[in-house]
Scaffold this active site. Sequence first.
Site, PDB file in Angstrom:
ATOM      1  N   HIS B  44      89.141  27.676  85.585  1.00 21.50           N
ATOM      2  CA  HIS B  44      88.542  28.572  84.586  1.00 21.50           C
ATOM      3  C   HIS B  44      87.639  29.556  85.291  1.00 21.50           C
ATOM      4  O   HIS B  44      86.466  29.254  85.514  1.00 21.50           O
ATOM      5  CB  HIS B  44      87.750  27.759  83.565  1.00 21.50           C
ATOM      6  CG  HIS B  44      87.265  28.560  82.391  1.00 21.50           C
ATOM      7  ND1 HIS B  44      86.175  29.398  82.452  1.00 21.50           N
ATOM      8  CD2 HIS B  44      87.735  28.670  81.129  1.00 21.50           C
ATOM      9  CE1 HIS B  44      85.967  29.962  81.268  1.00 21.50           C
ATOM     10  NE2 HIS B  44      86.908  29.551  80.450  1.00 21.50           N
ATOM     11  N   PHE B  45      88.094  30.716  85.730  1.00 21.52           N
ATOM     12  CA  PHE B  45      89.506  31.092  85.658  1.00 21.52           C
ATOM     13  C   PHE B  45      90.097  31.068  87.063  1.00 21.52           C
ATOM     14  O   PHE B  45      89.335  30.985  88.024  1.00 21.52           O
ATOM     15  CB  PHE B  45      89.604  32.506  85.073  1.00 21.52           C
ATOM     16  CG  PHE B  45      88.978  32.619  83.700  1.00 21.52           C
ATOM     17  CD1 PHE B  45      89.695  32.266  82.574  1.00 21.52           C
ATOM     18  CD2 PHE B  45      87.676  33.083  83.550  1.00 21.52           C
ATOM     19  CE1 PHE B  45      89.136  32.413  81.298  1.00 21.52           C
ATOM     20  CE2 PHE B  45      87.118  33.209  82.272  1.00 21.52           C
ATOM     21  CZ  PHE B  45      87.851  32.872  81.156  1.00 21.52           C
TER      22      PHE B  45
END
Lengths: 84, 148
Positions: B44-45
């Site tokens: 993430h991410f």
Amino acid sequence: MSEKEILTRLKKIVEPYVQSLEGLQNFKEETDFLNDLQINSANLVDVILDVEDEFNIEIDNDSMEGMLTVGDAKAIIQRKLPQG
Amino acid sequence: MQELLEQLPYSRPFLFVDEILQVSDNNIEGIYTFSPDLFFYKGHFKENPVTPGVIITECMAQIGLVCLGIYLSNKQSSLRSEAKIAMTSTDIEFLKPVFPGEKVRVCSEKQYFRFNKLKCKVEMYNCENIIVAKGTIAGMIIKDNSRI
């Protein structure tokens, strides 16, 4: 305050917390908050706090525990409301 | 205050409280540093680690709701040592991103604690004292494994 008015106000209070529309359509004294309206216990606390504000009464722990149906709530409200 | 941390039901990698700075019947304040090694940054991410909103919410809930809930429960003999807290609602706005390595401070103010439901207004600040998230979190203190 008439019984009918208490029930009308009560219905309006519970509406945002209800998960079963069918239960709401059949709103009557026998309606059970948890089973018929599928209000969970966390939201039932908010219903009770809203009842306190709407009717300007205070509900204690014992009363809360006995408040399983719409009829129970109505009876508690009637008992707490000033007479006359 | 150390006792509160010992009573928390979480462990790594899902413990998001380092220290409680202050606690009273009405509010609580605590800190946490998001280590760059935390498991979720890898995804993430991709190539761009940012703390997920759910983790921000979890950190706010662990400090602002659960630690305060344990503190309040400890004062009630009927709830002591049985305090389990189930989160029942959240409404959080995420105002600024929180990056790996950032130290945050969570401030929570009790809105009410009645019929075993605790509802709090919770805010998170970064190390520059800028607000990064705010909102309300509520939970039920449950005595056993009974249904919410």
